[in-house]
Design an enzyme around this catalytic site. Structure first.
Site, PDB file in Angstrom:
ATOM      1  N   ASN A   1     -10.197  -0.158   0.553  1.00 44.09           N
ATOM      2  CA  ASN A   1      -8.729  -0.120   0.510  1.00 44.09           C
ATOM      3  C   ASN A   1      -8.276  -0.673  -0.836  1.00 44.09           C
ATOM      4  O   ASN A   1      -8.400  -1.860  -1.109  1.00 44.09           O
ATOM      5  CB  ASN A   1      -8.169  -0.959   1.656  1.00 44.09           C
ATOM      6  CG  ASN A   1      -6.652  -0.984   1.704  1.00 44.09           C
ATOM      7  OD1 ASN A   1      -5.980  -0.587   0.759  1.00 44.09           O
ATOM      8  ND2 ASN A   1      -6.100  -1.459   2.806  1.00 44.09           N
TER       9      ASN A   1
ATOM     10  N   HIS B   1      -3.217   7.094   2.926  1.00 38.95           N
ATOM     11  CA  HIS B   1      -3.673   5.811   2.392  1.00 38.95           C
ATOM     12  C   HIS B   1      -5.057   5.526   2.958  1.00 38.95           C
ATOM     13  O   HIS B   1      -5.287   5.641   4.172  1.00 38.95           O
ATOM     14  CB  HIS B   1      -2.678   4.717   2.789  1.00 38.95           C
ATOM     15  CG  HIS B   1      -3.158   3.331   2.517  1.00 38.95           C
ATOM     16  ND1 HIS B   1      -3.810   2.978   1.356  1.00 38.95           N
ATOM     17  CD2 HIS B   1      -3.085   2.193   3.270  1.00 38.95           C
ATOM     18  CE1 HIS B   1      -4.109   1.687   1.402  1.00 38.95           C
ATOM     19  NE2 HIS B   1      -3.682   1.200   2.550  1.00 38.95           N
TER      20      HIS B   1
ATOM     21  N   CYS C   1       0.809  -1.224   0.000  1.00 41.17           N
ATOM     22  CA  CYS C   1       0.000   0.000   0.000  1.00 41.17           C
ATOM     23  C   CYS C   1       0.840   1.271   0.000  1.00 41.17           C
ATOM     24  O   CYS C   1       0.320   2.349  -0.313  1.00 41.17           O
ATOM     25  CB  CYS C   1      -0.942  -0.002   1.193  1.00 41.17           C
ATOM     26  SG  CYS C   1      -1.975  -1.486   1.301  1.00 41.17           S
TER      27      CYS C   1
END
Length: 312
Positions: free
Chosen positions: A267, A237, A112
């Site tokens: 996500n 994020h 990520c």
């Protein structure tokens, strides 16, 4: 010479899977998901859509936004942990799809945090004058490595891609500072298991992320010679609304200065920061000379942050 973002793009699949859709398949509820994660829905790629396809559509968008042609790109960096196959890389597949015949190409695997790693790498190539333009892409088809029977992870992830074209920008603008880091001892908390599914110790990852996102944001501002008071917008994020809020509070920012797109996409790993950036730009939330902090964390464990003074 300063390197900065001169074009942005994104692509998300058409199919929307809501929390109510997941209620029908696993032991969960819309309220449980929303209150703990902030997610309301996520995009899921069709069977025939691969990571390279998502990357291509986002990259086209960014190249058009930058006003350049594909054959002007000197390097393609694709941040992903869900390549179509082990090799060739998504970056090489993307080079072919775009017709970027003059570009070198490689993938970046930092989960990520991959988009931040790739932005920081691109900055070096631009400022050393090795390449005039570098294309950075974050693209993931997480649905193919999600265990849809696992209520702890199935509710979290979505598919999508973002892209940014980096080039020279005017004095004082662009990427002012970056910070990258890793802690391999934490790899056991977030990994791909033997069944090729995402496995996560949610409690440990949460503790790590809350601490590291705030620390990285503060540290990268110090490297840029700036303070919390200088920040105009925070784009973290998009993993969990509570982690995102913790980073906002660490910077003492009002709610309107936090990018919150997790409710729409879930996500999306390396794509999440860039997708949020594109959406905020489209909504007019970011203007020239704004100070932006982009910060992320991911499996590895990895983390990274950049400070950008927006504008060409």
């Amino acid at each position: 010479m300063n390197a900065g973002i001169i074009g942005v793009g994104k692509y998300v699949p058409e199919q929307i899977v809501t929390n109510f859709d997941l209620e029908k398949k696993i032991d969960t509820s819309d309220e449980w998901i929303r209150t703990r994660t902030g997610i309301e829905e996520r995009r899921i790629a069709a069977d025939h859509e691969n990571t390279s396809d998502l990357a291509y559509l986002a990259a086209q968008d960014a190249i058009n936004n930058a006003g350049i042609s594909a054959d002007e790109i000197g390097l393609i960096l694709v941040a992903t942990v869900t390549p179509d196959q082990a090799f060739p890389s998504v970056a090489c597949q993307l080079q072919e799809k775009l017709g970027a015949v003059n570009a070198a190409a490689m993938d970046v695997a930092a989960a990520c945090a991959g988009f931040i790693y790739a932005l920081s790498t691109a900055k070096q190539f631009i400022e050393s004058k090795a390449y005039k333009y570098v294309l950075v892409v974050g693209a993931e088809k997480l649905s193919k490595i999600t265990d849809w029977s696992d209520r702890n992870t199935a509710v979290l992830f979505g598919d999508g891609a973002c892209a940014a074209v980096l080039g020279e920008v005017s004095e004082g603008r662009g990427i002012l500072a970056f910070e990258l880091g890793a802690d391999g001892t934490g790899g056991k908390h977030l990994f791909l298991d033997e069944a090729d599914h995402i496995a996560m110790n949610g409690r440990e990852v949460f503790k790590f992320a809350v601490r590291q996102m705030g620390e990285s944001a503060i540290s990268v501002l110090e490297k840029a010679g700036l303070t919390k008071q200088d920040v105009d917008f925070l784009i973290p994020h998009q993993a969990n609304i509570r982690i995102m809020e913790a980073s906002r509070e660490r910077l003492e920012l009002p709610e309107e200065k936090l990018s919150k797109r997790i409710h729409k996409y879930g996500n999306t790993s390396s794509a999440s920061i860039g997708i949020a950036l594109k959406d905020e730009l489209d909504d007019g939330k970011i203007k020239d000379d704004d100070i932006l902090v982009l910060v992320g964390f991911g499996g590895g464990l990895t983390w990274g942050a950049v400070v950008i003074k927006w504008g060409k």
